[in-house]
Design a protein around this motif. Structure first.
Motif, PDB file in Angstrom:
ATOM      1  N   HIS A  50      33.338  38.245  48.861  1.00 35.51           N
ATOM      2  CA  HIS A  50      34.785  38.097  49.026  1.00 35.51           C
ATOM      3  C   HIS A  50      35.048  37.309  50.307  1.00 35.51           C
ATOM      4  O   HIS A  50      34.207  37.307  51.222  1.00 35.51           O
ATOM      5  N   THR A  64      45.791  30.717  49.350  1.00 33.87           N
ATOM      6  CA  THR A  64      45.294  31.499  48.223  1.00 33.87           C
ATOM      7  C   THR A  64      45.593  32.971  48.450  1.00 33.87           C
ATOM      8  O   THR A  64      45.653  33.435  49.587  1.00 33.87           O
ATOM      9  N   THR A  65      45.770  33.695  47.373  1.00 34.44           N
ATOM     10  CA  THR A  65      46.083  35.120  47.500  1.00 34.44           C
ATOM     11  C   THR A  65      44.959  36.010  46.994  1.00 34.44           C
ATOM     12  O   THR A  65      44.863  37.153  47.406  1.00 34.44           O
ATOM     13  N   ASP A  66      44.119  35.502  46.127  1.00 34.73           N
ATOM     14  CA  ASP A  66      43.016  36.299  45.589  1.00 34.73           C
ATOM     15  C   ASP A  66      41.791  36.119  46.468  1.00 34.73           C
ATOM     16  O   ASP A  66      41.146  35.079  46.450  1.00 34.73           O
ATOM     17  N   ARG A  67      41.476  37.114  47.249  1.00 34.66           N
ATOM     18  CA  ARG A  67      40.363  37.044  48.191  1.00 34.66           C
ATOM     19  C   ARG A  67      39.059  37.580  47.583  1.00 34.66           C
ATOM     20  O   ARG A  67      38.020  37.566  48.222  1.00 34.66           O
ATOM     21  N   ALA A  69      38.094  37.463  43.581  1.00 32.05           N
ATOM     22  CA  ALA A  69      37.548  36.668  42.473  1.00 32.05           C
ATOM     23  C   ALA A  69      37.411  35.186  42.853  1.00 32.05           C
ATOM     24  O   ALA A  69      36.521  34.506  42.366  1.00 32.05           O
ATOM     25  N   ASP A  72      41.064  30.674  41.894  1.00 27.71           N
ATOM     26  CA  ASP A  72      42.194  29.746  41.938  1.00 27.71           C
ATOM     27  C   ASP A  72      41.760  28.409  41.352  1.00 27.71           C
ATOM     28  O   ASP A  72      40.694  27.878  41.691  1.00 27.71           O
TER      29      ASP A  72
END
Length: 89
Positions: A50, A64-67, A69, A72
C-alpha cells in the motif's frame, strides 16, 4: 504513454528516474518504475504493498484516493507525480 515523476526529495536516497510506461493503471505504472529502480519500492510502498502514509500520488493534477489497490486508471497521456511529504519544524 503515461509519465511517472518522483519528488526531488527522494533523490537524496536513490535515483528517481522519469519513466514513460504503457501501464493502464497506477499499480502497473509503479511496478514499471520499480523494475528500473527496485529501491524506490521501499520509499513508496509499505510491506503490504500500500502507499506509505507519507506518500501522495497525483494523476493529471488529481490526488489519488485509493491507497490500497492502486487501481486508478491512467490515460495514454497521463502525468503521474509521486510525492513524499516532508515533516519537521
Amino acid at each position: 504513454m503515461p509519465r511517472f515523476e518522483f519528488t526531488p526529495q527522494l533523490r537524496r536516497f536513490t535515483d528517481t528516474p522519469v519513466v514513460d510506461t504503457p501501464a493502464t493503471d497506477l499499480r502497473a505504472g509503479l511496478e514499471a518504475t520499480f523494475a528500473i529502480n527496485p529501491r524506490l519500492r521501499g520509499y513508496v510502498l509499505d510491506d503490504q504493498g500500500h502507499l506509505r502514509a507519507n506518500v501522495v500520488v497525483f494523476i493529471d493534477g488529481r490526488r489519488t484516493t485509493d491507497r490500497v489497490a492502486l487501481n486508478d486508471a491512467l490515460n495514454p497521456d497521463s502525468k503521474v507525480y509521486v510525492l513524499q511529504a516532508l515533516s519537521g519544524g
